[in-house]
Write an enzyme that holds these catalytic residues in place. Structure first.
Site, mmCIF file in Angstrom:
data_model
loop_
_atom_site.group_PDB
_atom_site.id
_atom_site.type_symbol
_atom_site.label_atom_id
_atom_site.label_comp_id
_atom_site.label_asym_id
_atom_site.label_seq_id
_atom_site.Cartn_x
_atom_site.Cartn_y
_atom_site.Cartn_z
ATOM 1 N N LYS A 185 -0.857 6.917 13.557
ATOM 2 C CA LYS A 185 -2.279 6.654 13.803
ATOM 3 C C LYS A 185 -3.045 7.937 14.145
ATOM 4 C CE LYS A 185 -2.487 2.228 13.014
ATOM 5 N NZ LYS A 185 -3.369 1.651 11.983
ATOM 6 N N VAL A 205 0.813 -1.233 0.000
ATOM 7 C CA VAL A 205 0.000 0.000 0.000
ATOM 8 C C VAL A 205 0.841 1.276 0.000
ATOM 9 C CG1 VAL A 205 -2.035 -1.056 1.065
ATOM 10 C CG2 VAL A 205 -0.275 0.004 2.525
ATOM 11 N N TYR A 265 4.442 4.903 15.773
ATOM 12 C CA TYR A 265 3.112 4.308 15.588
ATOM 13 C C TYR A 265 2.004 5.308 15.933
ATOM 14 C CZ TYR A 265 -0.601 0.775 15.844
ATOM 15 O OH TYR A 265 -1.758 0.045 15.638
HETATM 16 N N1 NAD Z 1 -3.841 -5.821 16.950
HETATM 17 C C1 NAD Z 1 -4.054 -4.739 17.675
HETATM 18 O O1 NAD Z 1 -4.016 -4.778 18.919
HETATM 19 C C2 NAD Z 1 -4.381 -3.432 16.990
HETATM 20 C C3 NAD Z 1 -4.805 -2.357 17.791
HETATM 21 C C4 NAD Z 1 -5.106 -1.149 17.195
HETATM 22 C C5 NAD Z 1 -4.988 -1.006 15.826
HETATM 23 N N2 NAD Z 1 -4.567 -2.054 15.071
HETATM 24 C C6 NAD Z 1 -4.446 -1.814 13.630
HETATM 25 O O2 NAD Z 1 -5.253 -2.733 12.924
HETATM 26 C C7 NAD Z 1 -4.702 -2.962 11.630
HETATM 27 C C8 NAD Z 1 -4.556 -4.444 11.403
HETATM 28 O O3 NAD Z 1 -3.638 -4.939 12.372
HETATM 29 P P1 NAD Z 1 -3.596 -6.475 12.826
HETATM 30 O O4 NAD Z 1 -3.564 -6.477 14.284
HETATM 31 O O5 NAD Z 1 -4.595 -7.253 12.070
HETATM 32 O O6 NAD Z 1 -2.100 -6.813 12.346
HETATM 33 P P2 NAD Z 1 -1.511 -8.049 11.547
HETATM 34 O O7 NAD Z 1 -0.042 -7.889 11.642
HETATM 35 O O8 NAD Z 1 -2.139 -9.317 12.010
HETATM 36 O O9 NAD Z 1 -1.992 -7.786 10.041
HETATM 37 C C9 NAD Z 1 -1.520 -6.704 9.297
HETATM 38 C C10 NAD Z 1 -1.492 -7.122 7.830
HETATM 39 O O10 NAD Z 1 -1.068 -5.974 7.066
HETATM 40 C C11 NAD Z 1 -0.192 -6.429 6.056
HETATM 41 N N3 NAD Z 1 0.686 -5.352 5.622
HETATM 42 C C12 NAD Z 1 1.726 -4.797 6.305
HETATM 43 N N4 NAD Z 1 2.321 -3.874 5.554
HETATM 44 C C13 NAD Z 1 1.656 -3.822 4.382
HETATM 45 C C14 NAD Z 1 1.828 -3.072 3.203
HETATM 46 N N5 NAD Z 1 2.815 -2.185 3.066
HETATM 47 N N6 NAD Z 1 0.949 -3.274 2.194
HETATM 48 C C15 NAD Z 1 -0.041 -4.172 2.290
HETATM 49 N N7 NAD Z 1 -0.227 -4.936 3.384
HETATM 50 C C16 NAD Z 1 0.622 -4.762 4.413
HETATM 51 C C17 NAD Z 1 0.600 -7.557 6.731
HETATM 52 O O11 NAD Z 1 1.227 -8.402 5.759
HETATM 53 C C18 NAD Z 1 -0.484 -8.250 7.532
HETATM 54 O O12 NAD Z 1 -1.111 -9.277 6.799
HETATM 55 C C19 NAD Z 1 -3.356 -2.199 11.604
HETATM 56 O O13 NAD Z 1 -3.544 -0.957 10.976
HETATM 57 C C20 NAD Z 1 -3.060 -2.011 13.078
HETATM 58 O O14 NAD Z 1 -2.229 -0.896 13.299
HETATM 59 C C21 NAD Z 1 -4.265 -3.247 15.621
#
Ligand code: NAD
Length: 242
Positions: A151, A55, A147
Site C-alpha cells: 500500500k 488484475v 500489506y
Molecule cells: N476494509 C478495510 O478496512 C480497508 C481499509 C483500507 C484499505 N482497504 C482497501 O480497499 C480495497 C477494497 O477492499 P474491501 O475492504 O472492499 O475488501 P473485500 O475483500 O470486501 O473486496 C475485495 C475484492 O477484490 C477482489 N479481488 C481480490 N483479488 C483480486 C484479483 N487478483 N483480481 C481481481 N479482483 C480481486 C475480491 O474478490 C473482492 O471481491 C482493497 O484494496 C483494500 O486493501 C480496505
C-alpha cells in the site's frame, strides 16, 4: 454518459464504488476475480456489465478494458479497488503470500491503471483514475510488512502515474481508507479486543461504511476535483491525524 471500470467490484468498497458511480449516471463495468460476485453486484445496477478478471494477469487486464470498450464504446474512469490483506510475523512470513499481496495490490493497480490509460489516451479525451491505498500507505501495525509495503507502493504509484499521465489529460489520485466495514475487515471487527484496538486509533470511534469511501472516489472522478492529481486523500475517521 460516462463510462467507469471498477476492479474488486464484487465486494465491499469496490461494490459500493460501482453503485455510487452508477447512481450519478455512469455506465459501469464491474470487474472481479470472482466472476459470480461481480455478476451479483452488476445484477443490481441497471445497465452495468460484469467481467471476470484477475488484475495480476496482464492479458486479463487488457481483456477487461477491451470488453468495456466493446460494450460501452469508451472509458472515462477507472477505480482499482481489488485488493487482499494478509498479516503475519515477518520472521516466518511465507514468501509466496508476500509476493501475492504485492502482486494483487501494487502490480494489479499498475496494470489496471496502465490498460485504462491506454484506452483513455486512444480516445483522445483523457479521464480519471483512482487507486485505493490505505492508512497503511503511511503507517504500519504489527504484522503488516506485506500489506503496508504494497500500500505504500500504491501511494507512490499514484503520484508517479499522475506525473506520467498528466500530459494525456488523465488525473490519478489515491484514496486511503481507514478501517471500513467490509468482508476484508469482518474478522477484526467481530473480535472485541481487535475491534477495540482499531477503534482506539480512530477518533470517530467507528468503522467507515463502504459508501463513505465511495463518495470520495466519486468526488475524485468528477469535475469537482479537476485540479487534483497525484493526491493522497485519507478517509480514515481521523487515524492519520493522531
Ligand atoms: N476494509 C478495510 O478496512 C480497508 C481499509 C483500507 C484499505 N482497504 C482497501 O480497499 C480495497 C477494497 O477492499 P474491501 O475492504 O472492499 O475488501 P473485500 O475483500 O470486501 O473486496 C475485495 C475484492 O477484490 C477482489 N479481488 C481480490 N483479488 C483480486 C484479483 N487478483 N483480481 C481481481 N479482483 C480481486 C475480491 O474478490 C473482492 O471481491 C482493497 O484494496 C483494500 O486493501 C480496505
Amino acid at each position: 454518459m460516462a463510462v467507469a471500470l471498477v476492479t474488486g467490484a464484487g465486494s465491499g468498497i469496490g461494490a459500493a464504488v460501482a453503485r455510487c458511480l452508477a447512481r450519478r449516471g455512469d455506465r459501469v463495468a464491474c470487474v472481479d476475480v470472482d466472476g459470480d460476485r461481480a455478476a451479483e453486484v452488476a445484477g443490481g445496477i441497471e445497465g452495468s456489465i460484469a467481467l471476470a478478471a484477475d488484475v495480476t494477469d496482464e492479458a486479463q487486464c487488457e481483456n477487461m478494458v477491451a470488453a468495456t470498450l466493446d460494450r460501452f464504446g469508451d472509458l472515462d474512469t477507472a477505480v482499482a479497488c481489488a485488493g487482499i490483506e494478509k498479516a503475519g510475523d515477518s520472521l516466518v512470513f511465507d514468501i509466496d503470500t508476500f509476493r501475492r499481496v504485492v502482486d494483487v495490490n501494487l502490480t494489479g493497480s499498475f496494470l489496471t491503471a496502465r490498460e485504462s490509460a491506454r484506452a483513455m489516451t486512444a480516445n483522445g479525451h483523457g479521464g480519471t483514475i483512482v487507486l485505493i491505498g490505505s492508512i497503511n500507505s503511511k503507517v504500519v501495525l504489527p504484522g503488516t510488512a506485506a500489506y503496508a509495503s504494497s500500500k505504500g507502493g500504491v501511494l507512490l504509484l499514484g503520484q508517479a502515474l499522475a506525473v506520467d499521465f498528466a500530459r494525456h489529460g488523465i488525473r490519478v489520485n489515491t484514496v486511503g481508507p481507514g478501517v471500513t466495514d467490509t468482508p476484508m475487515s469482518a474478522d477484526s471487527l467481530a473480535h472485541p479486543e481487535r475491534r477495540a484496538r482499531l477503534m482506539s486509533r480512530t477518533p470517530l470511534d467507528r468503522p467507515a461504511h463502504p459508501d463513505e469511501i465511495a463518495e470520495v472516489v466519486a468526488f475524485l472522478t468528477s469535475d469537482a476535483s479537476s485540479f487534483m492529481t497525484g493526491a493522497f486523500l485519507p478517509v480514515d475517521g481521523g487515524w492519520l491525524a493522531t
